[in-house]
Design an enzyme around this catalytic site. Structure first.
Site, PDB file in Angstrom:
ATOM      1  CG  HIS A   1      -2.172  -0.777   1.054  1.00 58.75           C
ATOM      2  ND1 HIS A   1      -2.195  -2.156   1.106  1.00 58.75           N
ATOM      3  CD2 HIS A   1      -3.451  -0.388   0.835  1.00 58.75           C
ATOM      4  CE1 HIS A   1      -3.436  -2.576   0.929  1.00 58.75           C
ATOM      5  NE2 HIS A   1      -4.219  -1.516   0.756  1.00 58.75           N
TER       6      HIS A   1
ATOM      7  CG  HIS B   1       2.424  -3.150   6.751  1.00 66.07           C
ATOM      8  ND1 HIS B   1       3.310  -3.984   6.121  1.00 66.07           N
ATOM      9  CD2 HIS B   1       1.357  -3.060   5.931  1.00 66.07           C
ATOM     10  CE1 HIS B   1       2.796  -4.377   4.964  1.00 66.07           C
ATOM     11  NE2 HIS B   1       1.603  -3.841   4.833  1.00 66.07           N
TER      12      HIS B   1
END
Length: 179
Positions: A110, A149
């Site tokens: 992303h 993450h």
């Protein structure tokens, strides 16, 4: 302390701080929406809209963008599947706010995609560069706040995205011949 241990310590400290914020659940709700902006649909929509309606740079923006993503995506997949860093939600005792789309976390796809787009916007439409980079940073941060993450995954994704965009931008003279 070795570099790997230092990075790991930083990641754990920062990650735990983010997820320990008093309103982490409410922040995660907003982060879900911000993260969705980085799924790729918005980038395609804007790219095609510019190609159709913006005469000066629209088509070139789309072509350079497609080329940049053609660089970024394979590199991202190779890195992710070579490094095989477990996601925080798989290696720490907590549950993420979303179910990640794949198993590994390094680098953040992303973030890579968001920074490709931000760099392209900054190059072709500099008046929107601040907005595009703020959005890219927000998308990256949202991935940490959702628990999928570590901060260095975001940093690596940003470097990958910026490098891919810079490579594609450097090839504009060749891509311009296609327009």
């Amino acid at each position: 302390m070795s570099a790997i241990r230092l990075v790991t310590a930083f990641d754990l400290l920062t990650f735990n701080w983010c997820l320990g914020l008093p309103k982490a659940a409410q922040i995660a709700s907003v982060s879900r929406q911000v993260s969705r902006l980085g799924d790729g649909v918005l980038y395609l929509f804007i790219g095609f809209a510019l190609a159709l309606f913006e005469q000066q740079f629209g088509l070139l923006f789309l072509l350079v963008g497609l080329f940049a993503y053609a660089i970024e995506l394979p590199l991202y997949l190779i890195l992710k599947n070579t490094i095989k860093r477990d996601r925080p939600c798989d290696s720490l005792p907590f549950e993420a706010y979303i179910v990640p789309s794949d198993k590994f976390s390094f680098p953040s796809g992303h973030s890579a995609a968001a920074f490709v787009f931000a760099a392209l916007v900054a190059h072709f439409y500099p008046e929107f560069s601040a907005v595009s980079y703020v959005l890219a940073v927000a998308i990256g941060m949202s991935r940490v706040l959702l628990g999928v993450h570590y901060p260095t995954d975001i940093l690596a994704g940003a470097v990958l995205g910026l490098s891919s965009a810079a490579t594609a931008i450097a090839l504009i003279p060749f891509l311009s011949l296609m327009v």
